[in-house]
Design a protein around this motif. Structure first.
Motif, PDB file in Angstrom:
ATOM      1  N   LEU A  30      11.794   2.252  -1.129  1.00 32.58           N
ATOM      2  CA  LEU A  30      10.578   3.127  -1.224  1.00 32.58           C
ATOM      3  C   LEU A  30      10.921   4.528  -1.588  1.00 32.58           C
ATOM      4  CD1 LEU A  30       8.506   2.317   2.017  1.00 32.58           C
ATOM      5  CD2 LEU A  30       8.051   1.375  -0.144  1.00 32.58           C
ATOM      6  N   LYS A  31      12.221   4.839  -1.797  1.00 30.84           N
ATOM      7  CA  LYS A  31      12.774   6.120  -2.390  1.00 30.84           C
ATOM      8  C   LYS A  31      11.991   7.346  -1.267  1.00 30.84           C
ATOM      9  CE  LYS A  31      12.614   5.057  -7.268  1.00 30.84           C
ATOM     10  NZ  LYS A  31      12.179   3.604  -7.221  1.00 30.84           N
ATOM     11  N   VAL A  32      12.501   6.907   0.045  1.00 34.42           N
ATOM     12  CA  VAL A  32      12.253   8.014   0.981  1.00 34.42           C
ATOM     13  C   VAL A  32      13.076   9.197   0.760  1.00 34.42           C
ATOM     14  CG1 VAL A  32      12.250   8.133   3.695  1.00 34.42           C
ATOM     15  CG2 VAL A  32      11.305   6.115   2.408  1.00 34.42           C
ATOM     16  N   ARG A  33      12.454  10.004   1.122  1.00 34.85           N
ATOM     17  CA  ARG A  33      13.193  11.447   1.038  1.00 34.85           C
ATOM     18  C   ARG A  33      13.150  12.224   2.553  1.00 34.85           C
ATOM     19  NH1 ARG A  33      10.667  14.920  -3.513  1.00 34.85           N
ATOM     20  NH2 ARG A  33       8.671  14.699  -2.348  1.00 34.85           N
ATOM     21  N   ARG A  34      12.302  11.854   3.328  1.00 31.50           N
ATOM     22  CA  ARG A  34      12.147  12.511   4.783  1.00 31.50           C
ATOM     23  C   ARG A  34      11.951  11.217   5.817  1.00 31.50           C
ATOM     24  NH1 ARG A  34       8.358  17.576   6.068  1.00 31.50           N
ATOM     25  NH2 ARG A  34       6.573  16.092   5.944  1.00 31.50           N
ATOM     26  N   VAL A  35      12.537  11.684   6.792  1.00 31.69           N
ATOM     27  CA  VAL A  35      12.402  10.930   7.961  1.00 31.69           C
ATOM     28  C   VAL A  35      12.111  11.832   9.059  1.00 31.69           C
ATOM     29  CG1 VAL A  35      13.224   9.337   9.816  1.00 31.69           C
ATOM     30  CG2 VAL A  35      13.733   9.130   7.498  1.00 31.69           C
ATOM     31  N   VAL A  36      10.785  11.554   9.842  1.00 31.62           N
ATOM     32  CA  VAL A  36      10.372  12.447  10.907  1.00 31.62           C
ATOM     33  C   VAL A  36      10.713  11.336  12.103  1.00 31.62           C
ATOM     34  CG1 VAL A  36       8.281  13.237  12.107  1.00 31.62           C
ATOM     35  CG2 VAL A  36       8.534  13.641   9.566  1.00 31.62           C
ATOM     36  N   ALA A  37      11.719  11.774  12.732  1.00 35.15           N
ATOM     37  CA  ALA A  37      12.276  10.952  14.046  1.00 35.15           C
ATOM     38  C   ALA A  37      11.502  11.285  15.371  1.00 35.15           C
ATOM     39  CB  ALA A  37      13.796  11.146  14.011  1.00 35.15           C
ATOM     40  N   ILE A  38      10.898  10.435  15.501  1.00 35.83           N
ATOM     41  CA  ILE A  38      10.179  10.400  16.962  1.00 35.83           C
ATOM     42  C   ILE A  38      11.063  10.062  18.148  1.00 35.83           C
ATOM     43  CG2 ILE A  38       7.943   9.845  18.181  1.00 35.83           C
ATOM     44  CD1 ILE A  38       6.734   9.616  15.405  1.00 35.83           C
ATOM     45  N   GLY A  39      11.635  10.963  18.742  1.00 35.70           N
ATOM     46  CA  GLY A  39      12.529  10.543  19.787  1.00 35.70           C
ATOM     47  C   GLY A  39      13.877  10.678  19.475  1.00 35.70           C
ATOM     48  N   GLN A  40      14.947  10.674  20.412  1.00 37.63           N
ATOM     49  CA  GLN A  40      16.246  11.143  20.193  1.00 37.63           C
ATOM     50  C   GLN A  40      16.719  10.084  19.581  1.00 37.63           C
ATOM     51  OE1 GLN A  40      18.243  14.165  20.143  1.00 37.63           O
ATOM     52  NE2 GLN A  40      16.245  14.894  20.538  1.00 37.63           N
ATOM     53  N   ALA A  87       0.900  -1.174   0.094  1.00 33.32           N
ATOM     54  CA  ALA A  87       0.037  -0.012   0.084  1.00 33.32           C
ATOM     55  C   ALA A  87       0.696   1.196   0.013  1.00 33.32           C
ATOM     56  CB  ALA A  87      -0.860  -0.238   1.329  1.00 33.32           C
ATOM     57  N   ALA A  88       2.014   1.280   0.775  1.00 36.18           N
ATOM     58  CA  ALA A  88       2.741   2.540   0.932  1.00 36.18           C
ATOM     59  C   ALA A  88       3.485   2.809  -0.599  1.00 36.18           C
ATOM     60  CB  ALA A  88       3.914   2.145   1.806  1.00 36.18           C
ATOM     61  N   ALA A  89       3.921   1.477  -1.272  1.00 35.27           N
ATOM     62  CA  ALA A  89       4.487   1.701  -2.462  1.00 35.27           C
ATOM     63  C   ALA A  89       3.340   2.320  -3.418  1.00 35.27           C
ATOM     64  CB  ALA A  89       5.074   0.349  -2.929  1.00 35.27           C
ATOM     65  N   GLU A  90       2.221   1.936  -3.605  1.00 33.30           N
ATOM     66  CA  GLU A  90       1.164   2.215  -4.280  1.00 33.30           C
ATOM     67  C   GLU A  90       0.693   3.509  -4.081  1.00 33.30           C
ATOM     68  OE1 GLU A  90      -1.688   1.892  -7.414  1.00 33.30           O
ATOM     69  OE2 GLU A  90      -0.176   0.238  -6.729  1.00 33.30           O
ATOM     70  N   ILE A  91       0.580   4.111  -2.850  1.00 31.52           N
ATOM     71  CA  ILE A  91       0.197   5.496  -2.782  1.00 31.52           C
ATOM     72  C   ILE A  91       1.263   6.444  -3.160  1.00 31.52           C
ATOM     73  CG2 ILE A  91      -0.315   7.156  -0.732  1.00 31.52           C
ATOM     74  CD1 ILE A  91      -1.580   4.632   0.977  1.00 31.52           C
ATOM     75  N   GLY A  92       2.630   5.892  -2.970  1.00 31.86           N
ATOM     76  CA  GLY A  92       3.591   6.805  -3.433  1.00 31.86           C
ATOM     77  C   GLY A  92       4.186   7.592  -2.109  1.00 31.86           C
ATOM     78  N   ILE A  93       4.189   6.864  -1.073  1.00 28.81           N
ATOM     79  CA  ILE A  93       4.775   7.430   0.358  1.00 28.81           C
ATOM     80  C   ILE A  93       6.355   7.899   0.206  1.00 28.81           C
ATOM     81  CG2 ILE A  93       5.300   6.822   2.673  1.00 28.81           C
ATOM     82  CD1 ILE A  93       2.566   5.569   2.781  1.00 28.81           C
ATOM     83  N   ASP A  94       6.719   9.010   0.557  1.00 24.83           N
ATOM     84  CA  ASP A  94       8.036   9.100   0.743  1.00 24.83           C
ATOM     85  C   ASP A  94       8.642   9.719   2.037  1.00 24.83           C
ATOM     86  OD1 ASP A  94       7.004  11.558   0.806  1.00 24.83           O
ATOM     87  OD2 ASP A  94       8.022  12.600  -1.035  1.00 24.83           O
ATOM     88  N   THR A  95       7.895   9.547   2.717  1.00 18.06           N
ATOM     89  CA  THR A  95       8.186   9.854   4.348  1.00 18.06           C
ATOM     90  C   THR A  95       8.052   8.789   5.583  1.00 18.06           C
ATOM     91  OG1 THR A  95       7.655  12.366   4.016  1.00 18.06           O
ATOM     92  CG2 THR A  95       7.616  11.509   6.103  1.00 18.06           C
ATOM     93  N   ILE A  96       8.972   8.719   6.067  1.00 14.06           N
ATOM     94  CA  ILE A  96       8.876   7.683   7.399  1.00 14.06           C
ATOM     95  C   ILE A  96       8.684   8.335   8.665  1.00 14.06           C
ATOM     96  CG2 ILE A  96       9.978   5.997   8.593  1.00 14.06           C
ATOM     97  CD1 ILE A  96      11.010   4.796   6.174  1.00 14.06           C
ATOM     98  N   TRP A  97       7.802   8.121   9.446  1.00 15.76           N
ATOM     99  CA  TRP A  97       7.824   8.361  10.744  1.00 15.76           C
ATOM    100  C   TRP A  97       8.572   7.187  11.688  1.00 15.76           C
ATOM    101  CZ3 TRP A  97       2.268  10.457  12.421  1.00 15.76           C
ATOM    102  CH2 TRP A  97       1.882  11.676  11.755  1.00 15.76           C
TER     103      TRP A  97
END
Length: 223
Positions: A162-172, A48-58
């Motif tokens: 997934l060709k991720v361009r951004r990571v939202v890092a939750i925690g240090q 589903a992530a690939a189909e949607i075109g997600i490029d961000t990971i939390w």
């Protein structure tokens, strides 16, 4: 990235005092087909992530015993599985455990933000398994440096695949780890241990959402 091959690689990892939800059966809470269900949950999620075109990971730290250990999905408890079906079209997620759905406080905070944004991210963890204290599987502990080395290639495969361009890092812990990849990294306070206000404020600023809109619909007592 081949989602089937990735799930197989995740399933193959075995570590002491680490519950692998894609290979290990919990004798207390799991249904007979729990491992198959969690593998399918992850497979459906990646497709589903690939189909949607997600490029961000939390990215959080690791799976918790009330959340990802049971669902096989990072930052997602059983209570939010129905919403998972809605937010990731084309996928179908099922509960792998016996009894009523269990809620987790961190997942509740995460999903209060997911409801308010248009394109969902991929939810993941630095260590995508559940590390626990020796002899007590229903505890949470931080992964060791040796354990982390065992998942570096898996994380690299996911981010590149997934060709991720951004990571939202939750925690240090997530921020320190994600900074090693060639992606934009944003640091957000983890909502546990008194961080709820900072977490909501950080997500509000990042996605331009009123803080009032990020109050969870359901309050639970444990992280």
């Amino acid at each position: 990235m081949n989602p089937i091959a990735f799930v197989e690689a995740m399933s193959a990892l075995k570590l002491e005092n680490v519950f692998n939800p894609y290979a290990d059966q919990c004798p207390v809470h799991d249904r007979a087909d729990a491992v198959v269900s969690r593998r399918e949950n992850l497979l459906q999620y990646l497709k589903a992530a690939a189909e949607i075109g997600i490029d961000t990971i939390w990215m959080g730290r690791d799976l918790g015993y009330r959340g990802g250990r049971r669902t096989g999905l990072a930052l997602t408890d059983e209570y939010h599985l129905p919403e998972m079906n809605q937010r990731y079209p084309g996928a179908s997620f099922t509960q792998a455990t016996l009894g009523p759905a269990v809620a987790e406080r961190t997942a509740t905070e995460i999903w209060s933000v997911l409801r308010a944004i248009q394109l969902p991210p991929l939810l993941w963890n630095v260590f995508p398994f559940h590390p626990h204290e020796p002899g007590n599987p229903f505890t949470n502990r931080k992964f060791t440096s040796g354990e982390l080395k065992r998942v570096n290639e898996l994380n690299n495969m996911l981010i590149k695949g997934l060709k991720v361009r951004r990571v939202v890092a939750i925690g240090q812990d997530a921020f320190a780890y994600a900074s090693k990849f060639d992606v934009d990294v944003v640091a957000i306070r983890h909502p546990s241990y008194g961080g709820i206000r900072d977490f909501r404020n950080g997500m509000s600023a990042l996605y331009d959402i009123p803080v009032e809109a990020l109050t969870p619909k359901r309050q639970v007592s444990l992280f």
